[in-house]
Design an enzyme around this catalytic site. Structure first.
Site, mmCIF file in Angstrom:
data_model
loop_
_atom_site.group_PDB
_atom_site.id
_atom_site.type_symbol
_atom_site.label_atom_id
_atom_site.label_comp_id
_atom_site.label_asym_id
_atom_site.label_seq_id
_atom_site.Cartn_x
_atom_site.Cartn_y
_atom_site.Cartn_z
ATOM 1 N N CYS A 161 0.813 -1.230 0.000
ATOM 2 C CA CYS A 161 0.000 0.000 0.000
ATOM 3 C C CYS A 161 0.842 1.274 0.000
ATOM 4 O O CYS A 161 0.302 2.368 -0.166
ATOM 5 C CB CYS A 161 -0.966 -0.006 1.169
ATOM 6 N N ASN A 171 -10.033 -0.057 -0.482
ATOM 7 C CA ASN A 171 -8.571 0.020 -0.537
ATOM 8 C C ASN A 171 -8.102 -0.527 -1.890
ATOM 9 O O ASN A 171 -8.127 -1.736 -2.120
ATOM 10 C CB ASN A 171 -7.989 -0.795 0.620
ATOM 11 N N HIS A 227 -3.399 7.259 2.395
ATOM 12 C CA HIS A 227 -3.804 5.957 1.859
ATOM 13 C C HIS A 227 -5.159 5.591 2.469
ATOM 14 O O HIS A 227 -5.401 5.845 3.653
ATOM 15 C CB HIS A 227 -2.740 4.915 2.236
HETATM 16 O O1 UT7 Z 1 -3.720 -1.076 3.503
HETATM 17 C C1 UT7 Z 1 -2.756 -1.880 4.086
HETATM 18 C C2 UT7 Z 1 -2.820 -1.789 5.521
HETATM 19 N N1 UT7 Z 1 -4.048 -2.377 6.011
HETATM 20 C C3 UT7 Z 1 -4.714 -1.741 6.941
HETATM 21 O O2 UT7 Z 1 -4.365 -0.631 7.289
HETATM 22 C C4 UT7 Z 1 -5.871 -2.459 7.586
HETATM 23 C C5 UT7 Z 1 -5.780 -2.316 9.082
HETATM 24 N N2 UT7 Z 1 -6.804 -3.045 9.801
HETATM 25 C C6 UT7 Z 1 -8.105 -2.701 9.769
HETATM 26 O O3 UT7 Z 1 -8.496 -1.810 9.045
HETATM 27 C C7 UT7 Z 1 -9.049 -3.412 10.706
HETATM 28 O O4 UT7 Z 1 -8.310 -4.152 11.657
HETATM 29 C C8 UT7 Z 1 -10.064 -4.348 9.994
HETATM 30 C C9 UT7 Z 1 -11.078 -3.535 9.237
HETATM 31 C C10 UT7 Z 1 -9.330 -5.297 9.053
HETATM 32 C C11 UT7 Z 1 -10.818 -5.183 11.033
HETATM 33 O O5 UT7 Z 1 -11.465 -4.331 11.986
HETATM 34 P P1 UT7 Z 1 -11.282 -4.575 13.562
HETATM 35 O O6 UT7 Z 1 -12.111 -3.574 14.221
HETATM 36 O O7 UT7 Z 1 -9.804 -4.573 13.835
HETATM 37 O O8 UT7 Z 1 -11.931 -5.979 13.732
HETATM 38 P P2 UT7 Z 1 -11.285 -7.348 14.261
HETATM 39 O O9 UT7 Z 1 -10.437 -7.952 13.193
HETATM 40 O O10 UT7 Z 1 -10.677 -7.142 15.603
HETATM 41 O O11 UT7 Z 1 -12.583 -8.179 14.466
HETATM 42 C C12 UT7 Z 1 -13.584 -7.802 15.409
HETATM 43 C C13 UT7 Z 1 -14.762 -8.730 15.254
HETATM 44 C C14 UT7 Z 1 -14.367 -10.202 15.237
HETATM 45 O O12 UT7 Z 1 -15.360 -10.938 15.890
HETATM 46 P P3 UT7 Z 1 -15.146 -11.436 17.404
HETATM 47 O O13 UT7 Z 1 -13.888 -12.266 17.373
HETATM 48 O O14 UT7 Z 1 -14.993 -10.171 18.198
HETATM 49 O O15 UT7 Z 1 -16.373 -12.204 17.680
HETATM 50 C C15 UT7 Z 1 -14.378 -10.537 13.770
HETATM 51 O O16 UT7 Z 1 -14.649 -11.893 13.534
HETATM 52 O O17 UT7 Z 1 -15.413 -8.471 14.012
HETATM 53 C C16 UT7 Z 1 -15.525 -9.693 13.288
HETATM 54 N N3 UT7 Z 1 -15.449 -9.380 11.866
HETATM 55 C C17 UT7 Z 1 -16.528 -9.122 11.115
HETATM 56 N N4 UT7 Z 1 -17.826 -9.060 11.417
HETATM 57 C C18 UT7 Z 1 -18.668 -8.747 10.422
HETATM 58 C C19 UT7 Z 1 -14.338 -9.312 11.084
HETATM 59 N N5 UT7 Z 1 -14.693 -9.009 9.823
HETATM 60 C C20 UT7 Z 1 -16.026 -8.889 9.818
HETATM 61 C C21 UT7 Z 1 -16.982 -8.576 8.834
HETATM 62 N N6 UT7 Z 1 -18.288 -8.515 9.169
HETATM 63 N N7 UT7 Z 1 -16.608 -8.312 7.558
#
Ligand code: UT7
Length: 332
Positions: free
Chosen positions: A116, A286, A256
């Site tokens: 990215c 993204n 970004h």
């Molecule tokens: O561009 C390159 C660099 N990349 C980035 O900068 C991305 C950085 N990371 C992020 O933007 C975020 O971490 C994400 C958007 C990828 C994820 O968001 P988060 O708030 O960090 O969620 P998480 O991964 O901690 O997941 C929280 C919960 C989980 O459920 P439990 O374990 O709390 O029950 C996930 O299973 O949200 C769940 N979850 C979803 N639920 C509904 C993860 N993806 C989804 C989804 N829909 N699509």
């Protein structure tokens, strides 16, 4: 004699027609518009559906429009650099394929891969050739067909990405305009948190790698999120300090577009009001190498000659950095 600087003198973009909405995604995996909007800020993304077309096609379409608009003939281009993490093939480079599509015959061409951060790395690299005084017209391409490496059965990653191609023209100036400074870093210790497990020389494609779905983006989102916020904000604030820039004298932060919460946090650390932060993540997601040029292209009419821009990115590697640009032209 004044120093030669590299300025962006024009840009264009190609967006695939197909719009993948959160509603459609909700029928593919267990997710919802509410979750994606709250946690990431994406409403829809573009997908290049035609299996016979890929990144080279998208960046070439953007470049055709750009060369046409700028009345620049392909024969005038000295160098082509393409930022991409989804090259059409491992080799030859996507830049070479784009040259062929565009009829560019008097240039040399190569790709830059920095996930990215690819666009800012490539912009800095391209600017060095222009600053040398040897290169008059450099074509900078940036694009990704992320849908080719996204697993549409994995809700953790499939809502995040989209496809797009962009093209920019870089030319020399002796005015105080263009690429002013950069502050870049890389840290391979981040490799376990955001990567494509197979298909490279370490883990070549095999029946097993395909079966294990190792040709798709793998991300530990929470870890990447933390590093993205702190590293993007640190370099952006340091760039402000180096050049005595304040929230008042900065015209735009062009970040970004990976997550609206990351963008907001970086803008806040810089003390910027929200109206000085370029955001279009809700419509395209993204697009990896293409996010920053896509923002610039969409907001070209808002940019003023001499305006102070900070570009900031974070990506797989890890790679990250900030650039300081003085915008070079007014769009009437
Ligand atoms: O561009 C390159 C660099 N990349 C980035 O900068 C991305 C950085 N990371 C992020 O933007 C975020 O971490 C994400 C958007 C990828 C994820 O968001 P988060 O708030 O960090 O969620 P998480 O991964 O901690 O997941 C929280 C919960 C989980 O459920 P439990 O374990 O709390 O029950 C996930 O299973 O949200 C769940 N979850 C979803 N639920 C509904 C993860 N993806 C989804 C989804 N829909 N699509």
């Amino acid at each position: 004699m004044n120093k030669i600087r590299a300025t962006i003198t024009g840009l264009d973009a190609y967006l695939p027609e197909y719009i993948l909405t959160n509603e459609e995604l909700s029928q593919m995996v267990d997710t919802s518009d509410e979750w994606i909007m709250q946690r990431v800020g994406i409403k829809e993304r573009r997908i290049l559906k035609d299996p016979s077309k890929a990144t080279a096609f998208m960046v070439s379409e953007a470049a055709k429009k750009l060369l046409n608009k700028k009345k620049v003939s392909p024969s005038e281009i000295d160098l082509v650099i393409c930022a991409t993490t989804t090259p059409d093939m491992q080799f030859p480079s996507t830049a070479c394929l784009a040259c062929d599509n565009l009829g560019i015959k008097n240039a040399w061409a190569f790709d830059i891969q920095a996930a990215c951060s690819g666009f800012i790395y490539a912009l800095e690299t391209a600017s060095k050739f222009v600053e040398s005084g040897q290169y008059k017209k450099v074509l900078l391409l940036a694009g990704d067909k992320m849908s080719s490496i996204v697993d549409y059965t994995d809700r953790n990653t499939c809502p995040l990405f989209g496809d797009a191609g962009t093209a920019l023209l870089l030319e020399p100036t002796t005015e105080e305009l263009g690429v002013m400074d950069h502050l870049f870093f890389s840290d391979g210790a981040g490799r376990d948190f955001l990567y494509l497990k197979a298909g490279g020389s370490l883990n070549p494609s095999s029946f097993e790698t395909v079966k294990a779905r190792e040709h798709f983006v793998y991300q530990e989102g929470k870890t990447v999120f933390k590093f993205a916020v702190s590293n993007m904000a640190d370099v952006s604030v340091e760039m402000m300090n180096r050049h005595h820039l304040t929230p008042e004298t900065i015209d735009w932060l062009v970040p970004h577009q990976a997550n609206l919460r990351i963008i907001d946090a970086v803008g806040r650390r810089m003390g910027l009001p929200p109206e000085k932060v370029m955001i279009n993540i809700s419509r395209y997601g993204n697009t990896t190498s293409a996010t920053i040029p896509l923002c610039l292209w969409e907001n070209e009419k808002e940019l003023r000659k001499g305006g102070n821009l900070i570009l900031a990115a974070f990506g797989g590697g890890f790679t990250w950095g900030a650039m300081y640009l003085k915008w070079a032209y007014d769009t009437l």
